[in-house]
Design a protein around this motif. Structure first.
Motif, short mmCIF file in Angstrom:
data_model
loop_
_atom_site.label_atom_id
_atom_site.label_comp_id
_atom_site.label_asym_id
_atom_site.label_seq_id
_atom_site.Cartn_x
_atom_site.Cartn_y
_atom_site.Cartn_z
N SER A 1 38.91 39.32 30.86
CA SER A 1 39.31 38.94 29.50
C SER A 1 40.47 37.95 29.53
CB SER A 1 39.71 40.20 28.71
OG SER A 1 40.11 39.86 27.40
N ALA B 1 39.81 28.92 28.03
CA ALA B 1 39.50 28.36 26.71
C ALA B 1 40.50 27.29 26.30
CB ALA B 1 39.47 29.47 25.66
N ASN C 1 39.11 34.61 30.78
CA ASN C 1 38.31 33.99 29.73
C ASN C 1 39.21 33.29 28.71
OD1 ASN C 1 35.80 33.41 28.47
ND2 ASN C 1 36.17 35.04 27.00
N THR C 2 40.32 33.92 28.38
CA THR C 2 41.27 33.33 27.43
C THR C 2 41.92 32.07 28.01
OG1 THR C 2 41.75 35.48 26.43
CG2 THR C 2 43.36 33.74 26.09
#
Length: 279
Positions: free
Chosen positions: A117, A124, A120-121
């Motif tokens: 998680s 971005a 993934n952040t």
């Protein structure tokens, strides 16, 4: 990264193969009582192990974007990795929900999701040299968490051959980590440390290829894929030796993806072979 159902073979052939594999130490005498559990573990090792490769693949693709190396293809890789992570998380969650895993293993699998998680952040955010370093470091944290969970799953497996699924799966990660460090060198990020890691990973990759080729678990499809893996490794190794100019970086980007495809298929074939002998 799940595999399709193996081709059904006559029981007489299964029995002969079972005897051969037991003789080779592939399964323990108590296999009959734990067939379904062992098959579930084999699949879980494959999926958990895939998070190791996803961590490095995402970092590789992010570094590609930062360097402007095939940016559209890099974005596509990131998108595929995210979808893969969602599917893998759902597969592993089934085991946790059903109470199939010990509490500590469930915690380890949750840690993998936590680290993913965060990664993934980070990916971005529009890439820069500083953010590429942060992504690379977080990818390693995710990889370590996935390695810990995968090793725990391997320890639960009664079939020693289940470790082959983990070993083949680790090849996926190594292919991506080498490419990631190649791009970090190109970006001027700790080039000596990156080169040292690449050399260590290359040595481990070649040693693992030899170990898989010598393993007692083998089928015609596995042998074919091992040959393809050896050939693709030579292409990738040659690409990594090139200077990190535009052509060299493009070569590493493409050959690392091809090597990943081969090692992914090989991992699924070991998973399928283990399921066949157990089922």
């Amino acid at each position: 990264m799940t595999c399709s159902n193996p081709t059904v073979v006559p029981w007489s052939r299964q029995r002969r193969r079972l005897v051969q594999w037991v003789t080779a130490g592939v399964v323990l005498p108590t296999w009959a009582a734990t067939v379904q559990a062992q098959m579930a573990l084999s699949a879980a090792i494959n999926v958990s192990g895939s998070f190791r490769a996803m961590s490095q693949r995402m970092a590789k693709a992010y570094c590609q974007q930062q360097l402007g190396v095939m940016p559209d293809a890099a974005l596509e890789v990131l998108t595929k990795a995210r979808k893969q992570a969602q599917v893998g998380a759902a597969d592993l969650a089934k085991g946790s929900t059903a109470g199939a895993w010990p509490a500590e293993l469930s915690r380890q699998l949750e840690e993998v999701q936590k680290q993913y998680s965060i990664l993934n952040t980070l990916t971005a955010v529009a890439p820069s040299k500083a953010s590429a370093v942060a992504v690379a470091e977080q990818a390693d944290r995710m990889m370590v968490a996935a390695q810990t969970a995968t090793e725990a799953l391997e320890k639960l497996a009664r079939a020693p051959s289940a470790k082959l699924v983990g070993l083949a799966g680790r090849q996926r990660m190594l292919s991506q980590r080498m490419a990631k460090h190649y791009f970090l060198m190109a970006a001027g990020v700790e080039p000596k440390a990156s080169q040292t890691q690449m050399n260590a990973d290359a040595a481990e990759f070649k040693q693992a290829l030899q170990a898989l080729a010598a393993a007692p678990v083998s089928t015609a499809a596995i042998r074919t894929e091992l040959d393809l893996g050896q050939a693709q490794w030579l292409f990738f190794e040659t690409a990594m030796r090139r200077n990190p100019d535009a052509q060299g970086m493009s070569a590493v980007a493409t050959t690392s993806e091809r090597l990943l495809e081969v090692t992914d298929r090989l991992t699924s074939l070991y998973d399928a072979a283990l399921r066949e002998v157990l089922g």
